[in-house]
Write an enzyme that holds these catalytic residues in place. Structure first.
Site, PDB file in Angstrom:
ATOM      1  N   SER A   1     -29.453 -37.776  51.497  1.00  0.00           N
ATOM      2  CA  SER A   1     -29.293 -38.615  52.681  1.00  0.00           C
ATOM      3  C   SER A   1     -30.577 -39.418  52.849  1.00  0.00           C
ATOM      4  CB  SER A   1     -28.992 -37.747  53.901  1.00  0.00           C
ATOM      5  OG  SER A   1     -28.849 -38.546  55.059  1.00  0.00           O
TER       6      SER A   1
ATOM      7  N   HIS B   1     -25.218 -40.286  51.792  1.00  0.00           N
ATOM      8  CA  HIS B   1     -24.802 -40.918  53.043  1.00  0.00           C
ATOM      9  C   HIS B   1     -25.101 -42.413  52.946  1.00  0.00           C
ATOM     10  CE1 HIS B   1     -25.339 -36.847  55.297  1.00  0.00           C
ATOM     11  NE2 HIS B   1     -24.271 -36.882  54.544  1.00  0.00           N
TER      12      HIS B   1
ATOM     13  N   ASP C   1     -25.698 -31.538  56.750  1.00  0.00           N
ATOM     14  CA  ASP C   1     -24.576 -31.722  55.842  1.00  0.00           C
ATOM     15  C   ASP C   1     -24.912 -31.070  54.495  1.00  0.00           C
ATOM     16  OD1 ASP C   1     -22.212 -32.499  54.763  1.00  0.00           O
ATOM     17  OD2 ASP C   1     -22.748 -34.615  54.513  1.00  0.00           O
TER      18      ASP C   1
END
Length: 960
Positions: A19, A48, A140
């Site tokens: 991310s 992401h 996540d």
């Protein structure tokens, strides 16, 4: 067909999650991975990405690797030595060698694309799945990492010290399930070594070469048991070997003896192996359809037949980090709300993993649970922490549960349970242990209680104990018509001499039938060896189990209650000899031969040879049995019966007469002896009956003892839970106390009756309080304030209206405070009193006074009649009048005559609390000189919001 070939080859797939700050980590990882482009690994990158922007990640990655890089298209086949990148605004799953894309249901907010992919990877590839978590914000990937570890895959996380954003790595590390924590540049070497060891070899070759020494394997389990206190010997051998093999692959150890030596010297490795053995994979509402059926067909029945206020008791063994237990609690809370009745729900959630229990107690879970929990339930039963990016279970759900460490194999079970939810625990145990656990659960359940198993688990051979509620999702109901004997839990799993559970029904059906068949075969074999006209197979007590041939000449049923005991059925002349012979044969385990026994049968005397032989067959069913064989003896014709001689009266000699007398005496003594034996036998039966009663009472006491032990265990759990809550409350109280002390704000807490509950030290400057004043009414104390006596009325007004009040007050020693009165609200939003705070504003007022005194503008205070009450140095400089010269005089002293009417109109408007816009006007100095000024006028109000004066600020405007 390529996908199948690739799937058969079994190449590993590495899912990489990244991310914020992840590009730098990806660059380092693939730069060092370039050295081994033929590793046979497929890489799938899930990052992401902004939904609105087109990704250029493919072009960037291609600069650092020689492997082909592709952006995934729906249904794309995956091949080794390739890199695949997820496109923006898509979720991705791995199914049967292909990558499939779908649009996120949630268009805004946090998404969990990494968890989504990792979970599908774990489900499809199991031990060939590998995940790598790099730099990123949030959490996540944590749930997906759990899933991969639970299926035997490998997990690798970037060292948080090297990550630009360390939230994702730290969240994963906190699970305790990470195999490697490394900087990105070092990951490739460990990854390729692991793959070469753990994935490139076939399982059969690994098991045969590494685990051929069962003694070494058992030694590893013994060491693990000694260090961690839990025995995994009864787990499935395949599961144990896979877990040990995976740890050997992680540590790059090829031989089992080397791993044992390493295990004996490394305490962290023992904990890691123990963690791997536990397989604590769970999630909220796992198998949604199963929980839907559970809610529809089980939850309402849990409350059926119970009165409001009754208890609902639930046991969740192997709860791991608590998601399943909380899921059940949520369903029960929804049912409680529908019923609108109060029931006491108590859920005992247990596990042997102390780390998992500790995490479950906190009730804190990553934001990615939103993929399993509906938005409605998240809003109703969870509290969202935006700063920490996590959800917390609400208090009303948390209070239903008691978490505790418990070994379901060794520790006593809970009793009187309405529901046991034991999902995906039995599949890791061997059949013997599964049987015992199911029997323990049957014992723990109330009549018609429910058992909720995993989709791959069944009750096995115990179908008569449970009725299926839903066969597809393995929900069962206890059959109240069949019960097992009380289980004895001591040494349940480890002792070699265990008291087993006994099913009387199945013993009669299965064991009894097999014993009869075995006895029949035994008798048939004897018949082939010798002529056997009649025989009876008995046990050591003489109970007849099998009769062959005609035995009416030797045995006859007794009158009264029917009995199959051979000693009671024996005819005159046999009983005493049979009793002695059977006892002797049983004790000495040898055949006994009784020759020439004279048996009275229907008025005739028959001479019989009897052979009593212990059964020496190896079949365990026949152990302890005795065979009694009868053989008639045919005497010569010249041997007449003495009875016949006595009847005919042909007594030839005195010798014959003497023989008859002796025979009669012998029969009399035999009768007397027989009656004595019968009396002894009756006494023995009475003693045996008393002994059985004592034994029954002892068993009842033992049962009560075990139930008390289980209750004691339960109380210990509750005590531990309460102790944890007390510690939490103590910490919270200390935190609150230090926070209040650190603010230096005087605070007084009062209840609804205005009695003091607690106060801080700064409050004693306003009200004279000491520690012993807690509990006294506020009205008992005098206020150290000037011109303010309405504290009691104001506090009561806040309690009545729930509208906070804020007032500036001054103490008698000249200090100024801003006093706030607010309602005291509990977590349930109930009003239980008021909070009074005093904030010292003296310094602020002093600074304001300095501003007034040092201001170059003329600042005045006058009443609504225009009388001057305050005149600052700036006014003296501007108008030339000293303060003492103008105090209590009209403002008209500085207002030109033609402007005086206008000035009085403005004062009237201000007196009505109306706003007056700043304006420009003329003023007159002491020397009579007219000057231009800019005037700002403000109404001053008292504590009751009533206007009482006007403050003006007048600034000189220079004339050009």
């Amino acid at each position: 067909m390529t996908e199948n070939k690739g799937h058969e080859k079994g190449f590993p797939v590495v899912g990489i999650g990244a991310s914020a700050g992840g590009f730098k980590a990806l660059k380092e990882f693939f730069t060092h991975m370039t050295e081994d482009t033929e590793s046979g690994i497929a890489f799938v990158l899930v990052q992401h990405l902004s939904p609105e922007c087109k990704s250029n990640l493919r072009g960037l990655i291609e600069q650092f690797t020689e492997m082909p890089v592709q952006e995934v298209e729906d249904g794309m086949e995956i091949l080794p030595n390739n890199i695949y990148i997820i496109p923006p605004n898509r979720y991705m799953v791995f199914v049967k060698g292909r990558l499939f894309l779908n649009k996120p249901v949630q268009q805004r907010g946090t998404r969990f694309s990494i968890d989504y992919f990792f979970c599908s990877l774990a489900e499809s590839l199991r031990e060939r799945s590998i995940c790598i978590l790099l730099s990123g914000a949030g959490n996540d990937g944590t749930l997906g990492l759990r899933a991969i570890k639970g299926e035997g895959g490998m997990t690798m996380v970037q060292d948080p010290e090297t990550a630009e954003s360390d939230s994702m790595p730290r969240s994963a590390i906190n699970t305790g399930l990470v195999d490697y924590v490394l900087p990105p540049r070092e990951m490739s070497a460990y990854l390729t070594s692991y793959v070469k060891y753990a994935v490139d070899k076939k399982k059969q070759q690994i098991i045969s070469s590494v685990f051929k020494d069962e003694d070494l394997l058992q030694e590893i389990l013994n060491h693990l048991c000694c260090q961690m206190g839990h025995d995994f010997s009864y787990y499935k051998q395949s599961t144990i070997k896979r877990r040990i093999e995976r740890r050997m692959a992680v540590k790059q150890i090829n031989r089992l003896e080397d791993y044992l030596a390493y295990l004996q010297t490394s305490s962290p490795e023992v904990k890691s192996l123990f963690k791997d053995m536990l397989v604590g994979v769970t999630s909220f509402f796992r198998d949604t359809e199963a929980f839907d059926i559970f809610k529809e067909r089980v939850v309402p029945d849990l409350f059926s037949g119970k009165a409001p206020g009754d208890s609902i008791r639930i046991w969740v063994p192997g709860c791991s980090t608590g998601e399943e237990a909380y899921s059940i609690a949520i369903l029960l809370q929804e049912q409680l709300e529908d019923l609108n009745q109060y029931y006491k729900v108590c859920i005992f959630a247990t596990d042997i993993d102390s780390h998992a229990i500790k995490q479950a107690r906190t009730g804190v879970y990553p934001a990615s649970i939103a993929s399993n929990v509906s938005p409605e339930r998240l809003k109703r039963f969870f509290t969202w922490d935006a700063d920490g990016n996590f959800y917390t279970i609400q208090k009303n759900i948390r209070d239903m549960l008691i978490f505790a460490e418990q070994n379901v194999i060794d520790d006593p079970p809970f009793t009187n349970i309405d529901l046991i939810s034991c999902r995906n625990l039995l599949i890791f145990m061997n059949k013997e242990l599964q049987k015992k656990i199911i029997q323990v659960m049957h014992y723990a359940l109330k009549e018609n209680g429910f058992m909720f198993l995993g989709s791959s688990e069944t009750v096995g051979e115990f179908n008569d104990l449970f009725e299926p509620v839903d066969k597809s999702w393995k929900i069962y109901k206890k059959n109240g018509n069949v019960s097992y004997l009380r289980p004895v839990m001591r040494g349940f799993a480890t002792s070699s001499k265990k008291e087993e559970f006994v099913n009387p029904t199945s013993l009669h059906k299965s064991s009894g039938e097999s014993k009869i068949i075995a006895i029949r075969k035994l008798v048939e074999r004897k018949l082939f060896r010798q002529y056997t006209p009649a025989c009876v197979v008995v046990d050591k007590s003489g109970e007849a189990l099998y009769i062959h041939g005609r035995t009416g000449k030797y045995l006859e049923p007794t009158s009264g209650e029917a009995s199959m005991n051979i000693l009671q059925m024996a005819r005159d002349g046999l009983r005493m000899e049979l009793r002695k012979a059977i006892r002797k044969a049983a004790v000495n385990e040898e055949s006994i031969h009784c020759q020439g026994l004279r048996v009275m049968s229907n008025g005739e005397i028959t001479t019989v040879n009897v052979t009593i032989s212990p059964v020496t067959e190896e079949d365990p069913i026949l152990q302890g049995l005795i065979m009694v064989i009868f053989e008639d003896i045919h005497l010569p014709e010249s041997s007449a019966s003495l009875e016949e001689v006595a009847v005919t009266g042909d007594i030839v000699t005195d010798k014959d007469k003497h023989i008859l007398v002796l025979e009669q005496e012998l029969r009399d003594k035999e009768g007397y002896l027989q009656s004595t034996l019968e009396e002894l036998e009756a006494s023995n039966e009475e003693l045996q009956s008393i002994n059985e009663e004592y034994q029954s009472a002892n068993e009842e006491l033992e049962t009560s003892k075990e139930e008390l032990k289980a209750v004691n265990e339960e109380l210990a759990m509750v005590n531990t839970e309460m102790q944890n809550k007390i510690e939490e409350l103590s910490r919270s109280f200390n935190d609150t106390k230090n926070m209040l002390a650190g603010t230096e704000v005087g605070t007084i807490f009062v209840d609804k009756l205005l009695r003091i509950k607690r106060f801080t030290h700064p409050a004693t400057e306003v009200i004279n309080l000491i520690e012993s004043d807690v509990g006294r009414p506020l009205s008992h104390f005098s206020l150290n304030l000037l011109n303010y006596e309405n504290l009691i009325e104001d506090v009561q007004s806040v309690l009545d209206t729930l509208v906070p009040k804020e007032i500036e007050v001054q103490t008698k020693n000249g200090l100024w405070y801003k006093m706030r009165i607010m309602p005291y609200r509990t977590l349930e939003n109930a009003i239980e009193g008021a909070v009074i705070t005093f904030i010292d504003i003296t310094n602020s007022l002093n600074r304001l006074a300095v501003v007034v005194m040092d201001s170059r503008d003329a600042i005045t205070v006058q009443d609504f009649e225009g009388t001057i009450h305050s005149w600052n140095p700036g006014a003296e400089k501007l108008y030339g009048w000293k303060e003492f010269q103008v105090l209590n005089k009209s403002i008209n002293i500085v207002v030109p005559e033609e402007k005086q009417g206008e000035e009085m109109e403005k004062l009237k408007k201000l007196a009505l609390n109306e706003d007056v816009e700043p304006y420009q006007t003329l003023r007159v100095t002491k020397e009579g000189r007219l000057i231009n000024v800019f005037v700002t006028a403000t109404t001053l109000v008292n504590q009751k919001e009533e206007p009482y004066a006007v403050a003006t600020t007048e600034r000189f405007i220079s004339q050009h």
